[in-house]
Design an enzyme around this catalytic site. Structure first.
Site, mmCIF file in Angstrom:
data_model
loop_
_atom_site.group_PDB
_atom_site.id
_atom_site.type_symbol
_atom_site.label_atom_id
_atom_site.label_comp_id
_atom_site.label_asym_id
_atom_site.label_seq_id
_atom_site.Cartn_x
_atom_site.Cartn_y
_atom_site.Cartn_z
ATOM 1 N N HIS A 1 -10.784 -4.215 -2.925
ATOM 2 C CA HIS A 1 -10.687 -2.849 -2.407
ATOM 3 C C HIS A 1 -10.852 -2.853 -0.880
ATOM 4 O O HIS A 1 -11.668 -2.111 -0.310
ATOM 5 C CB HIS A 1 -11.739 -1.940 -3.045
ATOM 6 C CG HIS A 1 -11.402 -0.483 -2.941
ATOM 7 N ND1 HIS A 1 -11.849 0.468 -3.839
ATOM 8 C CD2 HIS A 1 -10.658 0.216 -2.043
ATOM 9 C CE1 HIS A 1 -11.404 1.669 -3.503
ATOM 10 N NE2 HIS A 1 -10.686 1.529 -2.397
ATOM 11 N N ILE B 1 -0.682 7.846 3.444
ATOM 12 C CA ILE B 1 -0.494 6.413 3.226
ATOM 13 C C ILE B 1 0.923 6.126 2.752
ATOM 14 O O ILE B 1 1.600 5.233 3.279
ATOM 15 C CB ILE B 1 -1.529 5.886 2.211
ATOM 16 C CG1 ILE B 1 -2.926 5.954 2.815
ATOM 17 C CG2 ILE B 1 -1.193 4.464 1.781
ATOM 18 C CD1 ILE B 1 -4.042 5.700 1.819
ATOM 19 N N GLU C 1 -15.664 -1.041 -10.260
ATOM 20 C CA GLU C 1 -15.703 -1.925 -9.107
ATOM 21 C C GLU C 1 -17.145 -2.305 -8.806
ATOM 22 O O GLU C 1 -18.006 -1.424 -8.776
ATOM 23 C CB GLU C 1 -15.074 -1.253 -7.882
ATOM 24 C CG GLU C 1 -13.572 -1.105 -7.999
ATOM 25 C CD GLU C 1 -12.912 -0.524 -6.770
ATOM 26 O OE1 GLU C 1 -11.675 -0.545 -6.696
ATOM 27 O OE2 GLU C 1 -13.640 -0.032 -5.873
ATOM 28 N N ASP D 1 -5.592 -4.099 -5.574
ATOM 29 C CA ASP D 1 -6.712 -3.988 -4.632
ATOM 30 C C ASP D 1 -7.837 -3.126 -5.184
ATOM 31 O O ASP D 1 -8.920 -3.083 -4.588
ATOM 32 C CB ASP D 1 -6.209 -3.395 -3.301
ATOM 33 C CG ASP D 1 -7.287 -3.351 -2.237
ATOM 34 O OD1 ASP D 1 -7.920 -4.400 -1.986
ATOM 35 O OD2 ASP D 1 -7.512 -2.264 -1.654
ATOM 36 N N ALA E 1 -4.220 2.317 -4.641
ATOM 37 C CA ALA E 1 -4.683 3.693 -4.837
ATOM 38 C C ALA E 1 -6.083 3.696 -5.447
ATOM 39 O O ALA E 1 -7.083 3.595 -4.736
ATOM 40 C CB ALA E 1 -3.686 4.451 -5.712
#
Length: 321
Positions: free
Chosen positions: A285, A156, A266, A261, A236
């Site tokens: 995300h 990435i 989460e 993000d 990340a």
């Protein structure tokens, strides 16, 4: 004999269609309807292979899968599977490095531009019936010609660096293993210690995996090193950044803004201050979730499942356990 691949979390019907279309002969895909542990255990009991991403595999779920040969992460981070339990059960663990690198890199650069140029704030003022052109002008930061620090130069990070060339950016990087000098030259990147990278960069983009070494790596001391008016982008993992310290740096300086993000946990608590700051863009995300890239990821993990079914070794880059 047909073997069963379990998709560990509920998914959209369009994604089910892609998976079923790509299935090689001899395999059947099964799907979960919810993420309740009791339901997952029933489904895992009949699974030969499991594909997971947001929903993790703790020891009790692995124990509920007596036939399991391979747990395959759709993505690269394996912090949400109990690797010790997998080893103890002789369950292989693999991942899909590189399969989502392009969509994440596109998203990361898009976030840099969006937060720097205050695009979301400008949009919101229009919805409110305000013409805030001068206010947006005063707070707008261009990406072109800036110094961008990338923390983590894997698949990435390399794709992010490639895209930044078009903006004339000076790209610094920090990663566990430094690239050979010839590759640094070819990629137009320069190595820095984490401290120097933070001090020199106008934008910092986190692309590294979450590990014991990177957990909490960006906290108050590191944020204080960053330039006045700089911007942090995290595509990340949430645990890499101490969120409370980030909130302070966004309110009191030195940061001008951030784009986030990923969170821990989460989804984040709706009261999380990061969701309510005017200089922050937050997304669920979704950097890697480009619909048109889905088939690439499906083919990646299906090819590894087929290898295991044939008794072949997994590619070294993909194998975790």
């Amino acid at each position: 004999m047909t073997e069963t691949i379990l998709i560990l979390q509920p998914i959209a019907v369009e994604l089910r269609d892609i998976i079923e279309r790509e299935l090689p002969p001899g395999f059947v895909a099964t799907f979960t309807e919810n993420t309740e542990p009791a339901h997952l255990k029933v489904k895992l009991a009949a699974a030969d292979y499991v594909v997971f991403w947001d929903v993790g595999l703790p020891a009790d779920l692995l124990t509920a899968a007596p036939r399991l040969k391979l747990a395959h992460k759709w993505g690269v981070g394996v912090e949400n599977i109990d690797l010790a339990a997998a080893r103890a059960r002789s369950i292989l663990v693999a991942r899909t490095p590189g399969s989502n690198a392009v969509p994440v890199a596109e998203f990361a650069v898009g976030l840099m531009i969006a937060v720097g140029r205050r695009i979301v704030a400008a949009h919101n003022t229009m919805l409110e019936g305000r013409w805030a052109k001068n206010d947006i002008w005063r707070r707008s930061i261009m990406l072109s010609g800036k110094t961008v620090g990338i923390v983590g130069l894997g698949a990435i990070g390399k794709e992010v660096a490639l895209r930044l060339r078009g903006f004339g950016c000076m790209v610094l990087y920090n990663t566990r293993t430094r690239l050979p000098e010839a590759e640094e030259t070819a990629r137009s990147v320069a190595y820095r210690s984490l401290e120097d990278l933070l001090e020199e960069s106008d934008f910092v983009c986190l692309c590294c995996p979450l590990s014991p070494q990177t957990r909490g790596m960006i906290a108050a001391p590191q944020l204080a090193m960053m330039k006045n008016g700089s911007i942090l982008v995290n595509v990340a993992r949430g645990g890499i950044v101490v969120e409370a310290d980030l909130v302070t740096a966004l309110r009191d300086g030195p940061l001008a803004g951030a784009a986030i993000d990923v969170f821990e946990p989460e989804p984040p608590d709706p009261a999380n201050p990061l969701l309510h700051l005017g200089n922050v863009i937050v997304t669920p995300h979704c950097a890697s979730t480009a619909f048109e890239n889905s088939a690439n990821g499906v083919r990646h993990w299906l090819s590894n499942i087929a290898r295991v079914a044939r008794g072949e070794a997994l590619p070294e880059r993909d194998r975790v356990v």
